[in-house]
Design an enzyme around this catalytic site. Structure first.
Site, PDB file in Angstrom:
ATOM      1  N   VAL A   1    -105.592 -17.249  48.363  1.00  0.00           N
ATOM      2  CA  VAL A   1    -105.913 -15.864  48.719  1.00  0.00           C
ATOM      3  C   VAL A   1    -105.267 -14.944  47.697  1.00  0.00           C
ATOM      4  CG1 VAL A   1    -106.079 -16.338  51.202  1.00  0.00           C
ATOM      5  CG2 VAL A   1    -103.868 -15.700  50.210  1.00  0.00           C
TER       6      VAL A   1
ATOM      7  N   ASN B   1    -102.853 -13.270  42.710  1.00  0.00           N
ATOM      8  CA  ASN B   1    -103.346 -14.561  43.172  1.00  0.00           C
ATOM      9  C   ASN B   1    -102.164 -15.365  43.720  1.00  0.00           C
ATOM     10  OD1 ASN B   1    -104.239 -17.309  43.257  1.00  0.00           O
ATOM     11  ND2 ASN B   1    -105.859 -16.815  41.798  1.00  0.00           N
ATOM     12  N   HIS B   2    -102.213 -15.651  45.027  1.00  0.00           N
ATOM     13  CA  HIS B   2    -101.057 -16.274  45.698  1.00  0.00           C
ATOM     14  C   HIS B   2    -100.808 -17.701  45.227  1.00  0.00           C
ATOM     15  CE1 HIS B   2     -97.869 -16.687  48.420  1.00  0.00           C
ATOM     16  NE2 HIS B   2     -98.425 -16.301  49.540  1.00  0.00           N
ATOM     17  N   THR B   3    -101.815 -18.359  44.646  1.00  0.00           N
ATOM     18  CA  THR B   3    -101.570 -19.714  44.145  1.00  0.00           C
ATOM     19  C   THR B   3    -100.618 -19.697  42.952  1.00  0.00           C
ATOM     20  OG1 THR B   3    -103.446 -19.705  42.601  1.00  0.00           O
ATOM     21  CG2 THR B   3    -103.876 -20.445  44.868  1.00  0.00           C
TER      22      THR B   3
END
Length: 306
Positions: A44, A169-171
């Site tokens: 997410v 971008n949380h990744t």
């Protein structure tokens, strides 16, 4: 204490979005994300926002300062200028292309005092009802794959202050990670050393064997979404240093998470009653009937004599 939010309407004039790349050549390579980073729950984008009061004659240059600092920081942090791709087995990698991050410069016909008033209680606390104006969703930028990893918007206000909003971008980054990237980028102030020390402490608290075991389980189960039934997750952002992020205009009136996610609560550092005393804000999202009851209980608790 529960407060009623007002919807503030104001006009925002934005320049065309631009890509800001590293200020110097960077390696062209591909890096694999860890099995923890590419978990389904982290696929997410998350938002952070920082509100700054007028600080002097250089307020109008805030956008230029941030744009230049981003380019410089993307040299050592060059993977953030790339794009996340998915390879065999739904494994995520970051393609270090150097394409850059998205940057938007804007002006809003409102003042910080008006944003504080509509936020509730005269103080800036999430969720913010006008975030779609303060962080414009550039077309094609909202995906996790093959999209810019950072979206930044600097919005000047009529009072001379400005709003610095970020979507990440949380990744690629958690709260500590994005905080470390920002204090490295913006004028080398704040708590970079503190952030590094916290990362060291966190790593020391989790053994390598435990981390490998957790990652292996996630991969074997196909990196499923976090099961939120009967689970409430609380993330403590107070120690990430967001509320101390100094761009050269002093500490923000508010700095931290910008939105609310159902099933996830987070703690943020806020000012207590408008003074300089730090307090803790707990941001939660509940179904409307539960929220009404929760607000009633909090109101009763708040008004009870000691």
């Amino acid at each position: 204490m529960a407060v009623q939010r007002q919807q503030l309407r104001f006009a925002v004039r934005r320049r065309e979005p631009e890509l800001v790349g590293p200020a110097a050549p960077t390696p062209r390579e591909t890096k694999r994300l860890s099995d923890l980073d590419d978990h389904e729950t982290l696929r997410v984008q998350v938002q952070f926002v920082f509100f700054y009061r007028a600080g002097g004659q250089h307020d109008a240059a805030a956008a230029d300062v941030v744009r230049r600092a981003l380019g410089e920081a993307l040299v050592p942090y060059y993977p953030l200028a790339g794009r996340v791709r998915e390879v065999d087995g739904r494994k995520l990698v970051v393609d270090c292309t150097g394409e850059g991050v998205l940057f938007v410069e804007a002006d809003a016909d409102t003042r910080l005092a008006e944003l504080e008033a509509c936020s509730g209680g005269g103080e800036l606390r999430p969720p913010f009802p006008s975030m779609d104006q303060l962080l414009f969703d550039v077309e094609g930028s909202g995906g996790v794959l093959d999209s810019p990893l950072l979206l930044v918007q600097v919005t000047r206000l009529l009072c001379g202050g400005f709003v610095f909003a970020v979507r990440v971008n949380h990744t690629m980054c958690d709260a500590i990670g994005i905080s470390q990237f920002l204090l490295a980028a913006l004028l080398r102030r704040g708590s970079l050393g503190d952030a590094v020390e916290m990362v060291r402490e966190a790593k020391a608290a989790v053994t390598a064997e435990y981390a490998r075991s957790a990652a292996d389980v996630l991969v074997l189960r196909g990196r499923p979404l976090l099961a939120l039934a009967n689970v409430f997750v609380v993330s403590d952002h107070r120690h990430a240093g967001f509320h101390r992020l100094d761009l050269g205009w002093g500490e923000p009136a508010y700095g931290g998470g910008a939105d609310v996610v159902f099933g996830l609560g987070y703690l943020v550092a806020v000012k207590n009653g408008g003074d300089e005393e730090n307090a803790v804000g707990a941001v939660v999202s509940l179904p409307r009937p539960a929220m009404e009851r929760f607000a009633s209980e909090m109101e009763t608790l708040y008004t009870q004599p000691n």
